[in-house]
Enzyme design. Structure first.
Site, PDB file in Angstrom:
ATOM      1  N   LYS A 116       0.849  -1.193   0.000  1.00  0.00           N
ATOM      2  CA  LYS A 116       0.000   0.000   0.000  1.00  0.00           C
ATOM      3  C   LYS A 116       0.887   1.247   0.000  1.00  0.00           C
ATOM      4  CE  LYS A 116      -3.702  -2.636   0.737  1.00  0.00           C
ATOM      5  NZ  LYS A 116      -4.826  -2.771  -0.188  1.00  0.00           N
TER       6      LYS A 116
ATOM      7  N   HIS B 169      -6.499 -13.244  -7.817  1.00  0.00           N
ATOM      8  CA  HIS B 169      -7.341 -12.277  -7.117  1.00  0.00           C
ATOM      9  C   HIS B 169      -8.742 -12.323  -7.713  1.00  0.00           C
ATOM     10  CE1 HIS B 169      -8.866  -8.570  -5.368  1.00  0.00           C
ATOM     11  NE2 HIS B 169      -7.831  -8.595  -4.540  1.00  0.00           N
TER      12      HIS B 169
ATOM     13  N   HIS C 197      -8.188 -15.550  -3.208  1.00  0.00           N
ATOM     14  CA  HIS C 197      -8.766 -14.832  -2.072  1.00  0.00           C
ATOM     15  C   HIS C 197     -10.128 -15.434  -1.742  1.00  0.00           C
ATOM     16  CE1 HIS C 197      -5.953 -11.271  -1.979  1.00  0.00           C
ATOM     17  NE2 HIS C 197      -5.564 -11.957  -3.042  1.00  0.00           N
TER      18      HIS C 197
ATOM     19  N   SER D 163      -7.660 -12.248   3.434  1.00  0.00           N
ATOM     20  CA  SER D 163      -7.108 -10.905   3.242  1.00  0.00           C
ATOM     21  C   SER D 163      -8.222  -9.882   3.349  1.00  0.00           C
ATOM     22  CB  SER D 163      -6.435 -10.815   1.863  1.00  0.00           C
ATOM     23  OG  SER D 163      -5.968  -9.510   1.614  1.00  0.00           O
TER      24      SER D 163
END
Length: 475
Positions: free
Chosen positions: A175, A294, A327, A379
């Site tokens: 991030k 993802h 995920h 996550s």
């Protein structure tokens, strides 16, 4: 006149519109081991009987159309049509039904998730006779499973490649997800890996933007992980997102990652599409790359309770299309995920054989006939206080991914990684000693923080952080 004889050429063509249930509702049908079975949550329009609604789903997702056509006489509808073979009301819901549909295997191209979904969840979801429609589950027969390669490597091969056993793997999403230069991005990767994480990750929307082109990012991330490997003696990885605007560009990025010698790449499988994902999975197996998946865009498809596709179906489709990680929600963090339902599709990702269990949303027994398993990735909004629950819920074969829970540490990225690694090792040791993580979790973390100042600082920062909202994905 029976629906079967109506379609025979010798009787002659009889034009007009007839009820779907005359041909496609067959409650006496005994399903075959080779059938693909689907469970749909059907909400009919007022005045439409549930049998007609279920038959309409079977028809419009297989051989049927809105009127009788003369070319029906040129083939055998009994061989190729979908059949609604059972309907049951949904407990506690008005005018909602579970319609069970069986599809002959010949309707589907071998090894193509794209073709399977084009039929089963294609035009039928816009059908006017239905107020809403949701695909809750699929039973994929072993005969069809065997036409898929599946995950490039699977859980055991990944552990062998990484030489890491007996605990969940730790990750972190870098991030801010957008805006960093490639060099600063690589620096963040290095700090996290040096601190004790196994993986760092590109966020799903990091592709190749003006502030950071993909080739620069790949180079700096490779430098970071090799430096961290040399310092820690552990194998490290960074999920290099190969998702691109074309399949050709995606494969070009994966080729460059392989040339750098990194262990893993990444793909956004829903926005990228199943055809692209399967192509990348095949490349990864052939070239020794792990593939992280993802699920960006999944909530658009799966979050509404009465319309769309449940994530357990998307998870099964991913296992067929190919991916080593995906995920899966956290149960305890900021993103949607009810415990029993989440663990239901986690088992469908990892296990070779899963029994029908309606209490966990599993409508059919699923035999994967040794198709490699997929590691679930927890996550989203998780931090060190969640570590006992995550270890207890997901077990060893999982990836626990702390983005803000690593990079938000008051002392920096590396101490944030240290805090997470210490918390994980403490939880695994406590579990192996027979302690109850669900009951003693906070005490275990407090004990570990006494000898780890990094963990103590993390515990202080996130002691009040909670995401307490009711889950929408309930049975």
């Amino acid at each position: 006149m029976s629906p079967q004889t109506e379609t025979k050429a010798g009787v002659g063509f009889k034009a007009g519109v007839k009820d779907y249930k005359l041909t496609y509702y067959t409650p006496d049908y005994e399903t075959k081991d080779t059938d693909i079975l689907a469970a749909f949550r059907v909400t009919p329009q007022p005045g439409v009987p549930p049998e007609e609604a279920g038959a309409a789903v079977a028809a419009e997702s297989s051989t049927g159309t809105w009127t009788t056509v003369w070319t029906d006489g040129l083939t055998s509808l009994d061989r190729y049509k979908g059949r609604c073979y059972d309907i049951e009301p949904v407990a506690g819901e008005e005018n909602q039904f579970i319609a069970y549909v069986a599809y002959p295997l010949d309707l589907f191209e071998e090894g193509s998730v794209t073709n399977m979904f084009t039929s089963i969840v294609g035009n039928v979801f816009g059908f006017k006779a239905l107020r809403a429609l949701r695909l809750e589950d699929l039973r994929i027969p072993p005969a069809y499973v065997k036409t898929f390669q599946g995950p490039p490597h699977g859980i055991q091969v990944e552990r062998d490649k990484l030489n890491k056993y007996g605990r969940p793997l730790l990750g972190c999403t870098i991030k801010p997800k957008l805006g960093l230069s490639a060099k600063n991005y690589g620096r963040a990767v290095y700090e996290c890996l040096r601190g004790g994480l196994d993986f760092t990750k590109d966020d799903e929307n990091v592709n190749s933007q003006p502030f950071m082109r993909w080739r620069d990012r790949f180079l700096f991330c490779a430098e970071a992980l090799y430096k961290a490997q040399a310092e820690t003696g552990e194998i490290k990885g960074h999920y290099l997102n190969a998702t691109a605007g074309t399949c050709e560009e995606m494969i070009k990025r994966a080729v460059f990652a392989r040339e750098l010698g990194v262990p893993i790449v990444m793909h956004d499988y829903l926005t990228g599409g199943f055809t692209a994902n399967t192509s990348l999975a095949h490349y990864c197996r052939d070239n020794g790359l792990l593939l992280h998946i993802h699920r960006a865009m999944h909530a658009v498809i799966d979050r509404q309770k009465n319309h769309g596709i449940h994530f357990r179906v998307l998870a099964k489709a991913l296992r067929m299309s190919g991916g080593d990680h995906i995920h899966s929600g956290t149960v305890v963090g900021k993103l949607e995920g009810e415990r029993d339902i989440t663990l239901g599709f986690v088992d469908l990702l990892r296990d070779d054989f899963v029994e029908k269990d309606r209490s966990r949303g599993i409508y059919f027994t699923q035999d994967w006939v040794s198709l490699p398993g997929v590691l679930p990735v927890a996550s989203g909004g998780i931090h060190v206080w969640h570590m006992p629950a995550l270890t207890e819920i997901f077990g060893d074969d999982s990836v626990l991914q702390f983005g803000g829970g690593t990079l938000g540490h008051p002392w920096g990225n590396a101490p944030g990684a240290v805090a997470n690694r210490v918390a994980l090792e403490a939880c695994v040791q406590a579990r192996n000693e027979g302690r109850d993580l669900a009951r003693e979790g906070n005490e275990i973390i407090r004990e570990a923080s006494k000898w780890s100042p990094e963990l103590a600082a993390a515990c202080e920062v996130w002691k009040e952080i909670k995401f307490e909202f009711q889950a929408m994905d309930t049975l």
